[in-house]
Design a protein around this motif. Sequence first.
Motif, PDB file in Angstrom:
ATOM      1  N   ILE A  34       0.861  -1.182   0.000  1.00  0.00           N
ATOM      2  CA  ILE A  34       0.000   0.000   0.000  1.00  0.00           C
ATOM      3  C   ILE A  34       0.898   1.232   0.000  1.00  0.00           C
ATOM      4  CG2 ILE A  34      -1.753   1.271   1.320  1.00  0.00           C
ATOM      5  CD1 ILE A  34      -2.105  -1.606   2.777  1.00  0.00           C
ATOM      6  N   GLU A  35       0.520   2.228  -0.779  1.00  0.00           N
ATOM      7  CA  GLU A  35       1.241   3.504  -0.731  1.00  0.00           C
ATOM      8  C   GLU A  35       0.255   4.628  -0.458  1.00  0.00           C
ATOM      9  OE1 GLU A  35       4.562   2.215  -4.107  1.00  0.00           O
ATOM     10  OE2 GLU A  35       3.634   4.210  -4.225  1.00  0.00           O
ATOM     11  N   MET A  36       0.625   5.487   0.472  1.00  0.00           N
ATOM     12  CA  MET A  36      -0.201   6.649   0.799  1.00  0.00           C
ATOM     13  C   MET A  36       0.745   7.833   0.949  1.00  0.00           C
ATOM     14  SD  MET A  36      -2.516   4.735   3.716  1.00  0.00           S
ATOM     15  CE  MET A  36      -3.751   5.998   3.977  1.00  0.00           C
ATOM     16  N   PRO A  37       0.432   8.957   0.311  1.00  0.00           N
ATOM     17  CA  PRO A  37       1.370  10.090   0.350  1.00  0.00           C
ATOM     18  C   PRO A  37       1.467  10.719   1.737  1.00  0.00           C
ATOM     19  CG  PRO A  37      -0.658  10.698  -0.772  1.00  0.00           C
ATOM     20  CD  PRO A  37      -0.759   9.238  -0.490  1.00  0.00           C
ATOM     21  N   LEU A  38       2.646  11.210   2.036  1.00  0.00           N
ATOM     22  CA  LEU A  38       2.857  12.007   3.252  1.00  0.00           C
ATOM     23  C   LEU A  38       3.301  13.397   2.832  1.00  0.00           C
ATOM     24  CD1 LEU A  38       4.898   9.530   5.527  1.00  0.00           C
ATOM     25  CD2 LEU A  38       2.492  10.170   5.797  1.00  0.00           C
ATOM     26  N   ASP A  39       2.684  14.411   3.415  1.00  0.00           N
ATOM     27  CA  ASP A  39       3.100  15.777   3.144  1.00  0.00           C
ATOM     28  C   ASP A  39       4.493  16.024   3.709  1.00  0.00           C
ATOM     29  OD1 ASP A  39       0.816  16.375   1.812  1.00  0.00           O
ATOM     30  OD2 ASP A  39      -0.133  17.484   3.458  1.00  0.00           O
ATOM     31  N   PRO A  40       5.192  17.015   3.149  1.00  0.00           N
ATOM     32  CA  PRO A  40       6.556  17.281   3.642  1.00  0.00           C
ATOM     33  C   PRO A  40       6.621  17.516   5.151  1.00  0.00           C
ATOM     34  CG  PRO A  40       6.169  18.488   1.612  1.00  0.00           C
ATOM     35  CD  PRO A  40       4.855  17.857   1.971  1.00  0.00           C
ATOM     36  N   ASP A  41       5.610  18.172   5.701  1.00  0.00           N
ATOM     37  CA  ASP A  41       5.679  18.504   7.134  1.00  0.00           C
ATOM     38  C   ASP A  41       4.810  17.575   7.984  1.00  0.00           C
ATOM     39  OD1 ASP A  41       3.298  19.353   6.113  1.00  0.00           O
ATOM     40  OD2 ASP A  41       3.249  21.220   7.257  1.00  0.00           O
TER      41      ASP A  41
ATOM     42  N   ALA B  41       4.553  -6.629   9.077  1.00  0.00           N
ATOM     43  CA  ALA B  41       4.540  -5.616   8.031  1.00  0.00           C
ATOM     44  C   ALA B  41       5.691  -4.636   8.225  1.00  0.00           C
ATOM     45  CB  ALA B  41       3.211  -4.873   8.051  1.00  0.00           C
ATOM     46  N   SER B  42       6.147  -4.084   7.105  1.00  0.00           N
ATOM     47  CA  SER B  42       7.134  -3.001   7.148  1.00  0.00           C
ATOM     48  C   SER B  42       6.447  -1.712   6.746  1.00  0.00           C
ATOM     49  CB  SER B  42       8.286  -3.275   6.181  1.00  0.00           C
ATOM     50  OG  SER B  42       9.016  -4.405   6.589  1.00  0.00           O
ATOM     51  N   PHE B  43       6.746  -0.656   7.482  1.00  0.00           N
ATOM     52  CA  PHE B  43       6.223   0.668   7.160  1.00  0.00           C
ATOM     53  C   PHE B  43       7.418   1.562   6.827  1.00  0.00           C
ATOM     54  CE2 PHE B  43       1.732   0.518   8.593  1.00  0.00           C
ATOM     55  CZ  PHE B  43       1.726  -0.739   9.182  1.00  0.00           C
ATOM     56  N   TYR B  44       7.463   2.034   5.590  1.00  0.00           N
ATOM     57  CA  TYR B  44       8.487   2.990   5.165  1.00  0.00           C
ATOM     58  C   TYR B  44       7.842   4.368   5.253  1.00  0.00           C
ATOM     59  CZ  TYR B  44      10.718  -1.228   3.326  1.00  0.00           C
ATOM     60  OH  TYR B  44      11.278  -2.475   3.205  1.00  0.00           O
ATOM     61  N   CYS B  45       8.183   5.112   6.288  1.00  0.00           N
ATOM     62  CA  CYS B  45       7.433   6.330   6.624  1.00  0.00           C
ATOM     63  C   CYS B  45       7.961   7.542   5.864  1.00  0.00           C
ATOM     64  CB  CYS B  45       7.485   6.556   8.122  1.00  0.00           C
ATOM     65  SG  CYS B  45       6.931   5.157   9.090  1.00  0.00           S
ATOM     66  N   GLY B  46       7.735   7.560   4.566  1.00  0.00           N
ATOM     67  CA  GLY B  46       8.166   8.696   3.777  1.00  0.00           C
ATOM     68  C   GLY B  46       9.381   8.364   2.935  1.00  0.00           C
ATOM     69  N   PHE B  47       9.200   7.529   1.932  1.00  0.00           N
ATOM     70  CA  PHE B  47      10.274   7.168   1.011  1.00  0.00           C
ATOM     71  C   PHE B  47       9.914   7.713  -0.371  1.00  0.00           C
ATOM     72  CE2 PHE B  47      13.348   3.910   2.854  1.00  0.00           C
ATOM     73  CZ  PHE B  47      13.080   4.273   4.163  1.00  0.00           C
ATOM     74  N   GLY B  48      10.939   8.132  -1.111  1.00  0.00           N
ATOM     75  CA  GLY B  48      10.694   8.861  -2.352  1.00  0.00           C
ATOM     76  C   GLY B  48      10.627   7.965  -3.583  1.00  0.00           C
ATOM     77  N   LYS B  49       9.669   8.235  -4.453  1.00  0.00           N
ATOM     78  CA  LYS B  49       9.564   7.501  -5.713  1.00  0.00           C
ATOM     79  C   LYS B  49      10.490   8.133  -6.754  1.00  0.00           C
ATOM     80  CE  LYS B  49       6.367   4.989  -6.550  1.00  0.00           C
ATOM     81  NZ  LYS B  49       5.807   3.631  -6.357  1.00  0.00           N
TER      82      LYS B  49
ATOM     83  N   ASN C  43      17.460  11.222   5.256  1.00  0.00           N
ATOM     84  CA  ASN C  43      16.261  10.602   4.721  1.00  0.00           C
ATOM     85  C   ASN C  43      15.034  11.506   4.723  1.00  0.00           C
ATOM     86  OD1 ASN C  43      15.776   8.390   3.311  1.00  0.00           O
ATOM     87  ND2 ASN C  43      15.726   6.968   5.022  1.00  0.00           N
ATOM     88  N   LYS C  44      15.170  12.733   5.240  1.00  0.00           N
ATOM     89  CA  LYS C  44      14.021  13.645   5.232  1.00  0.00           C
ATOM     90  C   LYS C  44      14.173  14.658   4.111  1.00  0.00           C
ATOM     91  CE  LYS C  44      11.621  14.721   8.605  1.00  0.00           C
ATOM     92  NZ  LYS C  44      10.946  15.156   9.850  1.00  0.00           N
ATOM     93  N   THR C  45      13.127  14.895   3.399  1.00  0.00           N
ATOM     94  CA  THR C  45      13.191  15.856   2.301  1.00  0.00           C
ATOM     95  C   THR C  45      12.032  16.830   2.459  1.00  0.00           C
ATOM     96  OG1 THR C  45      11.699  14.701   0.817  1.00  0.00           O
ATOM     97  CG2 THR C  45      13.997  13.987   0.816  1.00  0.00           C
ATOM     98  N   ASP C  46      12.037  17.857   1.647  1.00  0.00           N
ATOM     99  CA  ASP C  46      10.912  18.798   1.648  1.00  0.00           C
ATOM    100  C   ASP C  46       9.955  18.469   0.514  1.00  0.00           C
ATOM    101  OD1 ASP C  46      12.585  19.429  -0.369  1.00  0.00           O
ATOM    102  OD2 ASP C  46      12.892  21.524   0.202  1.00  0.00           O
ATOM    103  N   GLU C  47       9.869  17.205   0.167  1.00  0.00           N
ATOM    104  CA  GLU C  47       8.994  16.775  -0.922  1.00  0.00           C
ATOM    105  C   GLU C  47       7.907  15.856  -0.359  1.00  0.00           C
ATOM    106  OE1 GLU C  47      11.764  14.675  -3.367  1.00  0.00           O
ATOM    107  OE2 GLU C  47      12.468  16.503  -4.351  1.00  0.00           O
ATOM    108  N   ILE C  48       6.860  15.679  -1.136  1.00  0.00           N
ATOM    109  CA  ILE C  48       5.887  14.636  -0.792  1.00  0.00           C
ATOM    110  C   ILE C  48       6.562  13.283  -0.992  1.00  0.00           C
ATOM    111  CG2 ILE C  48       3.767  13.484  -1.563  1.00  0.00           C
ATOM    112  CD1 ILE C  48       2.609  16.221  -2.137  1.00  0.00           C
ATOM    113  N   THR C  49       6.469  12.445   0.003  1.00  0.00           N
ATOM    114  CA  THR C  49       7.016  11.098  -0.118  1.00  0.00           C
ATOM    115  C   THR C  49       5.916  10.100   0.226  1.00  0.00           C
ATOM    116  OG1 THR C  49       7.853  11.245   2.139  1.00  0.00           O
ATOM    117  CG2 THR C  49       9.405  11.791   0.373  1.00  0.00           C
ATOM    118  N   GLN C  50       6.271   8.828   0.208  1.00  0.00           N
ATOM    119  CA  GLN C  50       5.247   7.809   0.390  1.00  0.00           C
ATOM    120  C   GLN C  50       5.368   7.093   1.729  1.00  0.00           C
ATOM    121  OE1 GLN C  50       2.804   7.215  -2.010  1.00  0.00           O
ATOM    122  NE2 GLN C  50       3.736   9.037  -2.930  1.00  0.00           N
TER     123      GLN C  50
END
Lengths: 651, 651
Positions: free
Chosen positions: A54-61, A119-127, A150-157
């Motif tokens: 499952i992929e769900m977007p996370l906002d930068p902040d 389950a593994s949760f990747y909390c904000g990984f970039g496509k 690993n933190k960016t100012d972009e939407i990640t997944q």
Amino acid sequence: MVIQMQRAKKITLGTPEAITPVKFSNVNNNLIQGDVTYDTSLIRFKVTASGCVIEMPLDPDEEVFGFGLQLKGFDHRGTKKYLRPNADPVANTGDSHAPVPFYVTTKGYGVYVDTARYASFYCGFGKNKNRENIRNKAVAVTPEELYEKNKTDEITQMVIDIPAAKGVDLYIFEGDSITEIVAGYNQFSGGGCMPSLWGLGMFYRCYTRYTQEEIIKMADYFRENDIPCDMIGLEPGWQESSYSCSYLWDKDRIPDPDSLIKELRNRHYNINLWEHVFVNSTSPIYRPLNKYSGDFEVWQGLVPDFGTKEGVDIFSEYHKTNFIDKGILGFKLDECDGSDYTGSWSYPNCSEFPSGMNGEQMHSMIGNLYQQTILKALGNNRTLSEVRSAGALAAPYPFVLYSDLYEHKDFIRGLVNSGFSGLLWTPEVRHADSKEELIRRVQAVIFSPQAIINGWYIDKAPWIDMRATNEIKGLFEVRMQLVPYIYSAFYQYYKKGIAPVRALVSDYSSDQNTYKIDDEYLFGDSLLVAPILAGETKRTVYLPKGKWYDFWTNQKYKGGYHIMETDTIPVFVKDNSILPLAQPVMYMEEGTQFKLDIKVYGSGGTIILIEDNGMTYDTNYKEYILTGNKDEDEQVILDSSRYCINSVQYF
Amino acid sequence: MVIQMQRAKKITLGTPEAITPVKFSNVNNNLIQGDVTYDTSLIRFKVTASGCVIEMPLDPDEEVFGFGLQLKGFDHRGTKKYLRPNADPVANTGDSHAPVPFYVTTKGYGVYVDTARYASFYCGFGKNKNRENIRNKAVAVTPEELYEKNKTDEITQMVIDIPAAKGVDLYIFEGDSITEIVAGYNQFSGGGCMPSLWGLGMFYRCYTRYTQEEIIKMADYFRENDIPCDMIGLEPGWQESSYSCSYLWDKDRIPDPDSLIKELRNRHYNINLWEHVFVNSTSPIYRPLNKYSGDFEVWQGLVPDFGTKEGVDIFSEYHKTNFIDKGILGFKLDECDGSDYTGSWSYPNCSEFPSGMNGEQMHSMIGNLYQQTILKALGNNRTLSEVRSAGALAAPYPFVLYSDLYEHKDFIRGLVNSGFSGLLWTPEVRHADSKEELIRRVQAVIFSPQAIINGWYIDKAPWIDMRATNEIKGLFEVRMQLVPYIYSAFYQYYKKGIAPVRALVSDYSSDQNTYKIDDEYLFGDSLLVAPILAGETKRTVYLPKGKWYDFWTNQKYKGGYHIMETDTIPVFVKDNSILPLAQPVMYMEEGTQFKLDIKVYGSGGTIILIEDNGMTYDTNYKEYILTGNKDEDEQVILDSSRYCINSVQYF
């Protein structure tokens, strides 16, 4: 605390498995009304050769909290969490005694993933996004610099990787604060537990090799010295065989168990028996349980399958007859987590069980199933017991998690994190290398769901040789002062799902200053606790916006950062609240009456005090709304057999 | 060493996957003749909802070794190993830079499981067996006592749990010693690597922020001070963007790369460039590689799919043109492992790649695929390079594993374990907190496949401020003395698969005293090395049955336990061997001639010295059988352009 109407929605992706936490729980599906604001079209789902994703977007902040009892991490954004149950997490990996596939974010929603898989949760990984040139000119000279990128100012997944399953049910919960979101999840789980009144008192676990006589001597020690104690716990030594368990008294140490029980009960103690789930061949239940057990052993003992009714019945009936009917109402359910980092014990993940579970699913659920089994044996009796593993939807179980680990900072972080996931946790006190350490640890444990001193490997209470008896007694008395307040907090947990212990970000979800605070917590609705760690003498405390009162000195503080240098534990009372502090009693029974010193802060507030029998589920909960108001003293009225007013003070 | 004819058998269970290490390697299937003595009817196999499971019995006294570069564990019997590739293992869990699903036992066989999944190996877990009464009366008072119970005197199961796969190929290798078994596995892998001669010299990696001028200055330092050095390594600072990688020179630091290469080559250095596999958007290969990359980024860079021919070609052609054709023949392939314990970087296990691999399979194989890609670029040029991750069947690759971890004991254990799995490992030296620590670390690294001083985060060679130059220079010279001997050991690796570094249990598989020895190793066929750890001044050394000679003093020792208290590193020469020690040279080239001081121990022995060009694969390997015999001095004869005899001594 006022909670808004719950907003929750269930989303079925693919074909969910037959064996999931929801299927083995008593959830409240009526709460899932489907009216969330989350845009579910953003959810991507696929079935793969390995399971599903499952992929769900996370906002930068957007910050991410939860995943059960995480001792090593707090804000999980930018990290990977592998939800593998084990007793001995060593790093911020997701490993936990009680991993829970439920997380909440600062954007007003939480996601429960109904799986018993690791389950593994990747909390904000970039496509991969076919970028224009972005150069990274930094040249690090330490590994820390290298890997903190690993933190960016972009939407990640948020990427959720579930092995083996070809589908899963997601549940989205929404609320105005994380506290509300989690309350919704807890209500869905069946509501928070309502412990026995005596479960909130002091709890001493005896040296594992104590004889019957020595146990009684320890029990007498508390009474003779006027040190409060409600519970006496017996460690493995009470059993004839403990690794694996016979569930039979060791007659060498305990020649007359009935008399031991009677003597402890006469001294107004509740008794808690250590055990684990792996059944020794000398146990009376070994043969009947054999065909309701897994195909692998642990410590040459059976692994009973509590996914089968028969397994539950054999185990719970034995406990009812042999322990509960004889007056034992507390248990410590050890070793139900397994190990990856200490000796690798427990059954393989590929074990097979008659219920159809494999070892992985059993590891995820055995903590809950074991609690259910013991609760069945307890019947109408309430408890506050201990368990070393729990899973999803565990809020209804009156069991507190504990651990063999001992890093004080991690123990505090456990408290802070527990409230995100419907779990209770105690930073239990075992030994200490100094008087100062002992006091710091006891300071924190009395402001926790269960105030345990666990002396399992020391043959004398730890404060005696350290000449700290007066200080420790004083702290135990503080705990007893707090019991009515904590009982009210649990009642709120029971009725509304509001966790009794919460991170600051849970109530103050829009205050960004709280997002990294993993060493302060809210204890009930009115107290903010900021323990000073063993080995330290001061700390910075962050107080959210508003006015606060020092619990010990009544000094006023404004919101913001304060350096607290003190021998006591920094505790603050929220403005406009009312705190009913009891005159300490040595133990609690059905007829205990608390004499309250009512403390009213600011322009006063409200607390619902509960009068019930404190002991059973079939009791009637009488609610006393206690209101204090500076300008109208006469409003503090209480007409209860449980409570009476000793004094009222205004600050 | 004489190796028996290999005995090996392939067993196909269920339906193996399309993507496995064997499918992406150049294995020698001719070696699998099928004539093993292992009773394959004992193997149980089943397909489950999660993947598949194999069970094979282990005898009560059967010990288990292998599983790749295990830094935290040695004899794996009674433990669980989860073969998850990552950079930062913290405990004895199976996590490793280079996990390999191959194990050997003291019962004369090894099992290679051809999977790229993160398999779990439960090395001796007990099945439910309907027991008669077995009571465990022990009552522990420490966690250590509690959890060290996993070994029994019963037959238990090696349980191999492979996720996702519905089948797998097992390969069973047999031999009279573990060395033979592993040699069979290595030969199947394609034989051991044959490094360039210069790869065995001293290797210095410069401070990452050095400018062109400072690099040359460092190179001059070695020559001016007569300190041997063959290789200069450049760290991330050589690149314009390094996290992720542009593979472009940083013109601020290195204004004229061609001139830098020329100047270093003129000073007889080989050059090694640091890089990793994640391609920055400013790199010339970003756009062409994009469609041959995974769907997730790392550090905002592409993850190229070296499972595709196109991905390999774009990457290797770029490297050939821009680096190799310009004279750079060494690379350090960093970050290809991923992280679970430090910042959780790298691509998710559920990533998708054009080749059909998922992230899990890619994590298991990317180390090997990356090495293959660089080897393709190197073409006919031999090397001894570095890589931070490798997988199964890696023996043919002339790359040495290293790590950011730094615990000296673990680094030594890495050496001891590497030889079970076709891997090379260096206990590289970075900083030291004291002169004594520096010397202890350098003592161990010179007795390893690759003698690296990695100064990436220090702007001056670590020995200079510690006033240890003479000691370090002396140790470097010892390394240079050993080069012909090590080169011969590698040739044996290349021809017969015999690992150049081996645990004692590997050669002495029936000597039970060796089963727990994880801090001594055989270095080639004649040396036993027992490093003293940083911070210690003495140690116990176990010498297997027979006679041994102190490498430094020539003192004779009998087999057994000896306490060695010494400033040097304890090294012992096996009885009846011949050791060709070279007069140290400062660097090595095609025309280098070694002047040998031949040392003959006991009644003498044989070593095959190799004369070739030392540089390329299309060379002719001339074998010189050097024989020494106390009674017939005249037998030491050598007529070679590479070697000449300076002296012969008898002990």
